[in-house]
Scaffold this active site. Structure first.
Site, PDB file in Angstrom:
ATOM      1  N   GLY A 239      33.117  -3.083  -3.923  1.00  0.00           N
ATOM      2  CA  GLY A 239      33.318  -1.781  -3.284  1.00  0.00           C
ATOM      3  C   GLY A 239      34.795  -1.474  -3.145  1.00  0.00           C
ATOM      4  O   GLY A 239      35.616  -1.958  -3.935  1.00  0.00           O
ATOM      5  N   SER A 240      35.116  -0.716  -2.119  1.00  0.00           N
ATOM      6  CA  SER A 240      36.498  -0.261  -1.964  1.00  0.00           C
ATOM      7  C   SER A 240      37.400  -1.391  -1.457  1.00  0.00           C
ATOM      8  O   SER A 240      36.936  -2.386  -0.889  1.00  0.00           O
ATOM      9  CB  SER A 240      36.542   0.885  -0.953  1.00  0.00           C
ATOM     10  OG  SER A 240      36.231   0.371   0.332  1.00  0.00           O
ATOM     11  N   GLY A 244      36.707  -4.407   1.221  1.00  0.00           N
ATOM     12  CA  GLY A 244      36.994  -5.789   0.819  1.00  0.00           C
ATOM     13  C   GLY A 244      37.928  -6.492   1.798  1.00  0.00           C
ATOM     14  O   GLY A 244      37.746  -7.658   2.124  1.00  0.00           O
ATOM     15  N   GLU A 261      35.144  -7.920  -5.635  1.00  0.00           N
ATOM     16  CA  GLU A 261      35.338  -7.072  -6.814  1.00  0.00           C
ATOM     17  C   GLU A 261      35.588  -5.672  -6.276  1.00  0.00           C
ATOM     18  O   GLU A 261      34.664  -4.930  -5.976  1.00  0.00           O
ATOM     19  CB  GLU A 261      34.073  -7.154  -7.684  1.00  0.00           C
ATOM     20  CG  GLU A 261      34.317  -6.795  -9.111  1.00  0.00           C
ATOM     21  CD  GLU A 261      33.748  -5.440  -9.456  1.00  0.00           C
ATOM     22  OE1 GLU A 261      34.560  -4.499  -9.544  1.00  0.00           O
ATOM     23  OE2 GLU A 261      32.532  -5.320  -9.624  1.00  0.00           O
ATOM     24  N   CYS A 295      34.304   1.056 -11.574  1.00  0.00           N
ATOM     25  CA  CYS A 295      35.551   0.448 -11.126  1.00  0.00           C
ATOM     26  C   CYS A 295      36.444   0.194 -12.335  1.00  0.00           C
ATOM     27  O   CYS A 295      37.650   0.016 -12.197  1.00  0.00           O
ATOM     28  CB  CYS A 295      35.290  -0.814 -10.318  1.00  0.00           C
ATOM     29  SG  CYS A 295      34.289  -1.976 -11.192  1.00  0.00           S
TER      30      CYS A 295
HETATM   31  C1  UN1 Z   1      31.668  -1.663 -11.745  1.00  0.00           C
HETATM   32  O1  UN1 Z   1      32.045  -0.520 -11.984  1.00  0.00           O
HETATM   33  O2  UN1 Z   1      31.670  -2.113 -10.559  1.00  0.00           O
HETATM   34  O3  UN1 Z   1      32.565  -3.110 -17.356  1.00  0.00           O
HETATM   35  C2  UN1 Z   1      31.127  -2.589 -12.770  1.00  0.00           C
HETATM   36  C3  UN1 Z   1      31.854  -2.163 -17.000  1.00  0.00           C
HETATM   37  C4  UN1 Z   1      30.453  -2.480 -16.528  1.00  0.00           C
HETATM   38  C5  UN1 Z   1      30.470  -2.955 -15.114  1.00  0.00           C
HETATM   39  C6  UN1 Z   1      31.231  -2.075 -14.168  1.00  0.00           C
HETATM   40  N1  UN1 Z   1      29.895  -3.501 -17.397  1.00  0.00           N
HETATM   41  O4  UN1 Z   1      32.231  -1.007 -17.023  1.00  0.00           O
END
Ligand code: UN1
Length: 505
Positions: A239-240, A244, A261, A295
């Site tokens: 998340g953000s 985190g 993450e 992300c």
């Molecule tokens: C995410 O956005 O938290 O690499 C994960 C990627 C995807 C996973 C993204 N396989 O864009």
């Protein structure tokens, strides 16, 4: 749209807390789930309260005590069956992900495929949880390390990958002999309920339904309890950066383990020798895919001055082709943002562009006349130099394009943000590529060449440095975080030699 919710039995959800079995919740707050596609109601989900949370965790601890004794390849066989069961429901689950998050169907199904892939990976891994054997310096001694199950793993997930990111954690944790307690995003609880119930169903036939538990909440309260909970030795949170930091400080205080993450603010570097066809396709997928809500989304492009104008005009032409609308319709490339708050974030960033010296080269508007107010135009911002907005992660499809003169400058700018998840370079020059990948190159957890920053395969370790949190999930040796390492020393001789040659007599 509600058909998929009904077909998966999610229209009449009676529990938002699952331990060894579903916990009956009465009088608890109810989470009203609606689709960002048209803002129509999809379901009402009862939230777990504090008491049911504690019961779920107690039960997870109890199940763990037995699950850890099951041989790892047998655990792997259960995960194999789970992978197959998810495969059988790939289409329905993919559609549910699309309906609930607004991502296009191809991406919804792609996400479910990612969960299947990690299940397959975990099955093989269940026979490969290897430890090292070391050469002892002492005569008639053997030294080796082994890996044991760790305990219940708390998994807090974000709305944007409501199935895959949990699966990265859960499939690996399950073969490692751990149990999993899932706290999904309040913006995507249905995908979590559906996939978790498939897993529980399969696990039930092995007598281990409680390996997978779930607690649904309408805010951060249960995540906070989880962070402070000593029964949970490891918390994996996506998340953000703000979320985190709070999880990490609470888990750190009790000396627990965290896998984080968090935000990404990913850049791509485009060199003058790049194949422009690859560049445009790669940047389009990376910046517009999932409506900029990965992300791993490309948010910044550092383009060599020699090709800056060509890049911009070709990218603008590609953006003009992007079909925006119902993500379930074939041919749509971009659906809505997740909710009103996300649209506000988009608008706030757009409003700052001109103030900070940038210029909107494409897009910049919220689209009216579509079934919900959550559709926005994918946006390209041209800026002659880095503007303050670019240092922040706005979870929306806004791409900033800045000219650069050299590889050194581009790498320095790539690294000049607090986040460090993913990065990429388009080039056919071997020296530029190696410089980008060298120790003084990209400082990110992922560095790609001739592709965008998103769309990682499950086989590699996924995660990033700096404010991204340092965690690694999914493939490679990420499994080690879900186990505890034990170094074993055995003396099979008749003497007691001491290490370092110490004499003690
Ligand atoms: C995410 O956005 O938290 O690499 C994960 C990627 C995807 C996973 C993204 N396989 O864009």
């Amino acid at each position: 749209m509600k058909d998929v919710v009904t077909s998966l039995g999610l229209n009449t959800v009676t529990s938002g807390a699952f331990g060894k079995s579903a916990i009956v919740l009465s009088g608890n707050p109810v989470l009203a789930v609606s689709s960002p596609i048209d803002r129509k109601s999809l379901a009402q989900v009862p939230c777990a309260d504090e008491a049911s949370y504690h019961r779920v965790v107690d039960e997870s601890v109890e199940v763990f005590r037995e699950w850890r004794k099951v041989p790892a390849p047998v655990r792997g066989d259960m995960v194999r069956q789970i992978g197959n069961a998810i495969r059988d429901s790939k289409h329905a689950l993919g559609k549910l992900v699309s309906v609930e998050t607004g991502k296009i169907l191809a991406e919804g199904e792609g996400e479910v495929q990612e969960a299947i892939d990690i299940a397959d990976f975990a099955v093989g891994l269940s026979r490969q949880l290897y430890g090292n054997v070391m050469q002892s310096e002492r005569k008639n001694h053997r030294m080796y390390e082994q890996w044991h199950p760790l305990g219940p793993i708390g998994v807090i997930t974000a709305f944007n990958f409501p199935v895959a990111v949990w699966a990265w954690n859960a499939m690996i944790a399950a073969v490692c002999g751990d149990t999993v307690i899932w706290k999904p995003s309040e913006w995507a609880p249905l995908s979590a309920l559906a996939v978790n119930s498939i897993c529980r169903e399969v696990a039930k036939s092995s007598g281990f339904e409680g390996v997978f538990s779930l607690v649904i909440d309408d805010g951060p309260s249960l995540g906070k309890l989880m962070a402070a909970d000593r029964r949970i030795p490891c918390v994996s949170a996506t998340g953000s950066c703000v979320m985190g930091r709070s999880v990490a400080s609470v888990v750190g205080e009790r000396l627990g383990r965290c896998i984080l993450e968090l935000g990404g603010n990913n850049a791509t570097i485009v060199m003058p020798d790049a194949d422009m066809n690859l560049v445009i396709r790669g940047v389009l997928f990376g910046a517009v895919g999932t409506a900029g809500q990965r992300c791993t989304t490309i948010r910044r492009a550092f383009v060599h001055a020699d090709i800056y104008e060509e890049f911009l005009s070709r990218l603008k032409a590609a953006y003009a082709q992007v079909r925006i609308g119902d993500p379930l319709v074939n041919g749509t490339l971009m659906g809505p943002l997740i909710n009103e708050r996300a649209v506000e974030g988009y608008k706030a960033a757009i409003a700052r562009v001109a103030q900070e010296g940038g210029e909107i080269a494409h897009g910049g508007q919220v689209i009216s006349g579509l079934p919900s107010p959550l559709y926005v135009e994918p946006t390209i911002v041209r800026a002659s130099k880095v503007i303050p907005l670019m240092v922040e992660e706005t979870f929306a499809p806004i791409l900033y394009v800045v000219p650069v003169k050299s590889v050194d400058e581009a790498i320095a700018l790539n690294n000049a943000v607090p986040q460090g998840l993913s990065s990429s370079m388009f080039t056919r020059n071997m020296q530029s590529m190696e410089q980008f990948l060298s120790a003084s190159g990209s400082d990110c957890g992922i560095a790609n060449v001739n592709m965008g920053t998103s769309g990682a395969e499950i086989g590699g370790a996924f995660g990033g440095e700096k404010d991204t949190g340092g965690g690694r999930e999914s493939g490679s040796d990420s499994w080690k975080q879900y186990m505890r390492r034990q170094t074993c020393n055995i003396n099979y001789g008749d003497d007691l030699p001491l290490a370092q040659g110490v004499v003690f007599s």
